[in-house]
Write a protein that holds these residues in place. Structure first.
Motif, PDB file in Angstrom:
ATOM      1  N   ARG A 298      -7.693   9.508  -4.502  1.00 12.59           N
ATOM      2  CA  ARG A 298      -6.612   8.923  -4.333  1.00 12.59           C
ATOM      3  C   ARG A 298      -6.379   7.691  -4.110  1.00 12.59           C
ATOM      4  O   ARG A 298      -6.908   7.270  -3.569  1.00 12.59           O
ATOM      5  CB  ARG A 298      -6.193  10.113  -3.624  1.00 12.59           C
ATOM      6  N   TRP A 299      -5.472   6.648  -4.729  1.00 11.54           N
ATOM      7  CA  TRP A 299      -5.748   5.861  -3.852  1.00 11.54           C
ATOM      8  C   TRP A 299      -4.103   6.276  -3.063  1.00 11.54           C
ATOM      9  O   TRP A 299      -3.923   6.752  -3.113  1.00 11.54           O
ATOM     10  CB  TRP A 299      -4.385   4.406  -5.395  1.00 11.54           C
ATOM     11  N   THR A 300      -4.717   4.166  -2.161  1.00 11.05           N
ATOM     12  CA  THR A 300      -3.828   3.765  -1.289  1.00 11.05           C
ATOM     13  C   THR A 300      -2.259   2.908  -2.379  1.00 11.05           C
ATOM     14  O   THR A 300      -2.682   2.828  -3.377  1.00 11.05           O
ATOM     15  CB  THR A 300      -3.955   3.549  -0.199  1.00 11.05           C
ATOM     16  N   PRO A 301      -1.616   3.729  -1.284  1.00 13.42           N
ATOM     17  CA  PRO A 301       0.469   2.797  -2.016  1.00 13.42           C
ATOM     18  C   PRO A 301      -0.610   1.102  -3.101  1.00 13.42           C
ATOM     19  O   PRO A 301       0.011   0.562  -4.106  1.00 13.42           O
ATOM     20  CB  PRO A 301       1.139   2.227  -0.951  1.00 13.42           C
ATOM     21  N   ALA A 304      -2.957   1.279  -5.262  1.00 17.09           N
ATOM     22  CA  ALA A 304      -2.506   1.453  -6.941  1.00 17.09           C
ATOM     23  C   ALA A 304      -1.407   0.640  -7.164  1.00 17.09           C
ATOM     24  O   ALA A 304      -1.086  -0.309  -8.583  1.00 17.09           O
ATOM     25  CB  ALA A 304      -1.261   2.870  -6.514  1.00 17.09           C
ATOM     26  N   GLY A 305      -0.938  -0.176  -6.873  1.00 20.59           N
ATOM     27  CA  GLY A 305      -0.067  -1.530  -6.784  1.00 20.59           C
ATOM     28  C   GLY A 305      -0.905  -2.582  -7.618  1.00 20.59           C
ATOM     29  O   GLY A 305      -0.658  -2.917  -8.616  1.00 20.59           O
TER      30      GLY A 305
END
Length: 325
Positions: A298-301, A304-305
């Motif tokens: 999973r990415w962190t926000p 991901a940005g």
């Protein structure tokens, strides 16, 4: 170009009309693109069911027909003697072709069912359905009323789905009964559905929906001998002359591709979208995976940005929405 005779015939006999023996339904065929399609199919030997409700550009009462309203609402009834559908039928018959008018509302179950029944009861078969009917109610999104949204979605999306659903049920029954089927459906989308169009949020959404319907119908109906494609036409009609005043291409320029797609000569072509304008034909290539990043977790926000911005830098820029300068 290959002939498109009915299944079992020698479809490559020299000198034969391309659609000899085929029965074709065209919706919204009283004017513009639909009329051009109906005449072109008839010129190639097809028997044509000409559907048109006889409404104005916004789907309301057509004031251009007020001089013929002595018969009241019957003008727009099935085969109405003064309606646009009957006028096209008269043109086809005057040229030596065969056609019948249908004035029902194909965005209703009864209207769509009666449309398919008109072909079967009049000519004993149905080979091609061209979904063309539609109208506009253009507004910027903040001014777009719910009624205007619903009306456009109804005539375009529901008006494609219901005739397709009833025709498909007939063709499936034919295939299951062991009778050969070489059926064709040509749906009508738009550049607005492919790229978007300022001031046409309802129309663009409806036309994008038609592309999705085309892809699903192609996948589901192929086993029964049915091919389903879509066209995104550009031509000067009463729907486009105000918005695209400089558009010079004619409806008749689009119809040859529609006739071929509606013929047995297009065997093997399904689930495709074509743009057609003047002498140009383009196969449109839709959504497909572009640049991708996969970290396996999973990415962190924030991460991901960063990843999204990097991927966007590698991706092809989108084409502009119609109306954006």
């Amino acid at each position: 170009m290959a002939d498109c005779a009915v299944p079992g015939d020698d479809s490559r006999t020299p000198g034969r009309n391309m659609c000899e023996g085929r029965v074709v339904i065209v919706t919204g065929a009283g004017r513009g693109l639909g009329r051009a399609h109906a005449l072109a199919f008839a010129a190639e030997g097809a028997k044509v069911v000409v559907n048109d409700l006889g409404v104005g550009l916004d789907g309301g009462l057509d004031r251009s027909l007020d001089g013929n309203r002595g018969r009241g609402r019957d003008l727009n009834g099935p085969g109405g003697p003064s309606g646009p559908a009957q006028l096209v039928v008269d043109e086809i018959r005057a040229a030596g072709g065969e056609a019948v008018a249908h004035g029902g509302d194909i965005a209703t179950t009864d209207g769509a069912a009666s449309l398919v029944a008109a072909a079967l009861e009049t000519y004993g078969r149905l080979d091609t359905l061209v979904n063309n009917a539609g109208f506009l109610r253009d507004r910027m999104l903040v001014n777009l009323d719910e009624d205007d949204w619903d009306a456009v979605m109804r005539v375009h999306v529901k008006g494609h789905f219901l005739p397709l659903r009833h025709a498909a049920a007939h063709w499936r029954a034919e295939a299951k009964a062991g009778r050969p089927v070489a059926a064709r459906v040509v749906n009508t989308t738009s550049g607005a559905g492919l790229l978007g169009s300022v001031g046409q949020g309802n129309y663009a959404a409806a036309k994008a929906g038609i592309i999705g319907l085309t892809l699903v119908a192609s996948a589901e109906m192929g086993r029964y001998g049915v091919q389903v494609n879509a066209i995104a036409p550009a031509a000067r009609t009463r729907m486009t002359e105000a918005t695209f005043a400089g558009l010079a291409a004619l409806p008749e320029d689009v119809s040859p591709l529609v006739v071929w797609l509606g013929s047995a000569g297009s065997a093997g072509v399904t689930g495709r979208v074509f743009e057609a304008e003047g002498g140009r034909i383009t196969v449109m290539e839709g959504w497909r995976p572009g640049p991708t990043a996969d970290r396996g977790t999973r990415w962190t926000p924030a991460e991901a940005g960063v990843a999204a911005l990097k991927l966007l830098a590698e991706a092809e820029p989108p084409l502009p929405v119609y109306g954006v300068r």
